[in-house]
Write a protein that holds these residues in place. Structure first.
Motif, PDB file in Angstrom:
ATOM      1  N   ILE A 167       0.834  -1.203   0.000  1.00 15.99           N
ATOM      2  CA  ILE A 167       0.000   0.000   0.000  1.00 15.99           C
ATOM      3  C   ILE A 167       0.871   1.256   0.000  1.00 15.99           C
ATOM      4  N   VAL A 168       1.939   1.240   0.791  1.00 16.41           N
ATOM      5  CA  VAL A 168       2.839   2.401   0.827  1.00 16.41           C
ATOM      6  C   VAL A 168       3.341   2.722  -0.578  1.00 16.41           C
ATOM      7  N   TYR A 169       3.751   1.702  -1.310  1.00 17.13           N
ATOM      8  CA  TYR A 169       4.224   1.905  -2.684  1.00 17.13           C
ATOM      9  C   TYR A 169       3.095   2.372  -3.586  1.00 17.13           C
ATOM     10  N   ALA A 170       1.914   1.777  -3.450  1.00 14.63           N
ATOM     11  CA  ALA A 170       0.781   2.157  -4.294  1.00 14.63           C
ATOM     12  C   ALA A 170       0.365   3.605  -4.056  1.00 14.63           C
ATOM     13  N   LEU A 171       0.609   4.114  -2.865  1.00 14.79           N
ATOM     14  CA  LEU A 171       0.306   5.508  -2.541  1.00 14.79           C
ATOM     15  C   LEU A 171       1.405   6.463  -3.000  1.00 14.79           C
ATOM     16  N   GLY A 172       2.499   5.938  -3.547  1.00 10.87           N
ATOM     17  CA  GLY A 172       3.619   6.783  -3.951  1.00 10.87           C
ATOM     18  C   GLY A 172       4.405   7.323  -2.779  1.00 10.87           C
ATOM     19  N   GLN A 173       4.362   6.614  -1.644  1.00 18.00           N
ATOM     20  CA  GLN A 173       5.036   7.064  -0.422  1.00 18.00           C
ATOM     21  C   GLN A 173       6.262   6.215  -0.082  1.00 18.00           C
ATOM     22  N   GLU A 174       6.786   5.503  -1.069  1.00 13.96           N
ATOM     23  CA  GLU A 174       7.904   4.609  -0.781  1.00 13.96           C
ATOM     24  C   GLU A 174       9.146   5.348  -0.306  1.00 13.96           C
ATOM     25  N   HIS A 175       9.259   6.658  -0.616  1.00 10.95           N
ATOM     26  CA  HIS A 175      10.400   7.432  -0.127  1.00 10.95           C
ATOM     27  C   HIS A 175      10.398   7.549   1.393  1.00 10.95           C
TER      28      HIS A 175
END
Length: 292
Positions: free
Chosen positions: A48-56
């Protein structure tokens, strides 16, 4: 931000001081890495973190977090149910976002003493349950708008895939999910499991009736389940099995699934994670069952 509360447990001052010193020693590294401050625990949370574009935001992940593939480049703090305080604190998280079931309690108590915010996201095996999980991760990462959009998209995909699968309600296939076939000993999925839920969403019937949770199967119980299809996670090693190995087992050799050589394997996190790819998992399983 919501925080998980825990019962107060005794933690020796020596251990706590040592861990506190370890965290303090990592502060310069934390400053150097910019926004990376979050430890994700649980494969669906990381996805989910990656899907939200928050992987940074991610500084580390747990062993179950294997998708997307680039997540595996992050430091691994261990299996989510067997975390060590040293392993978690070694990556210096300022926030921990976790699926339900992380532990053990002793480790969670140390993290509470260390005053690290710990957000536990809810888990439910429904479209709305997945949407709630996405919203919880988004709230924890201060990305509520992106989370709301993703939650609506994913819930819609699940509901649409399930509606298409419902066309087979008149003649649903009986599906037996095998969690493990290690040493010829079968572990099956009963009610109140992610496996049972995904089978139902895909238009099937869970063949292991009258059983709750994941349970060992006797030869008699497996035969009585009379599955039309065997469903497994697509994995190698002791817990996996080929069709030849599986249907040679006395427990399954007499089933309709063995006669039809009907074995479906799907990526485990996709199948049981109840995250962003759950709609795709429902579609994949329904197609494998009915050929849509």
């Amino acid at each position: 931000m919501r925080r998980r509360s825990f019962s107060a447990l005794a933690v020796s001052s020596a251990v706590y001081l040592a861990l506190g010193a370890l965290g303090a020693a990592l502060s310069p590294a934390e400053a150097a890495r910019g926004e990376a401050d979050t430890l994700a625990i649980g494969g669906s949370v990381t996805e989910i973190v990656y899907a939200l574009g928050q992987e940074h935001r991610l500084v580390a992940r747990d062993t179950t977090s294997t998708y997307p593939p680039e997540a595996t480049a992050l430091p691994d703090v261990g299996y989510m149910r067997a975390l060590s305080p040293e392993g978690v604190l070694s990556v210096g998280p300022d926030l921990i976002v976790s699926e339900e079931g992380a532990g053990p309690p002793e480790t969670l108590a140390v993290l509470e003493e260390a005053a690290i915010p710990f957000v536990t996201v809810p888990g439910a095996f429904t479209a709305e349950g997945v949407a709630a999980k996405i919203r919880a991760v988004g709230d924890a990462l201060d990305a509520p708008e992106a989370a709301e959009a993703l939650a609506a998209q994913v819930a819609g995909e699940i509901e649409a895939a399930s509606a298409r699968a419902a066309a087979h309600a008149d003649a649903p296939k009986r599906v037996l999910f095998i969690l493990s076939a290690q040493g010829g000993r079968l572990m099956g999925a009963g009610d109140d499991t992610g496996a049972a839920a995904i089978i139902e969403l895909a238009g099937g019937v869970n063949a292991l009736e009258g059983v709750t949770g994941y349970k060992p199967l006797s030869d008699e119980a497996a035969a009585a389940a009379a599955p039309d299809v065997i469903l497994m996670m697509d994995r190698t090693g002791d817990h996996g099995a080929s069709a030849e190995e599986l249907f040679a087992l006395p427990a399954l050799a007499v089933t309709p699934a063995a006669e039809a050589r009907a074995l479906i394997k799907i990526d485990g996190l996709k199948l049981l994670g109840f995250g962003p790819r759950t709609g795709a998992a429902v579609s994949e399983l329904s197609t494998a069952l009915y050929g849509d």
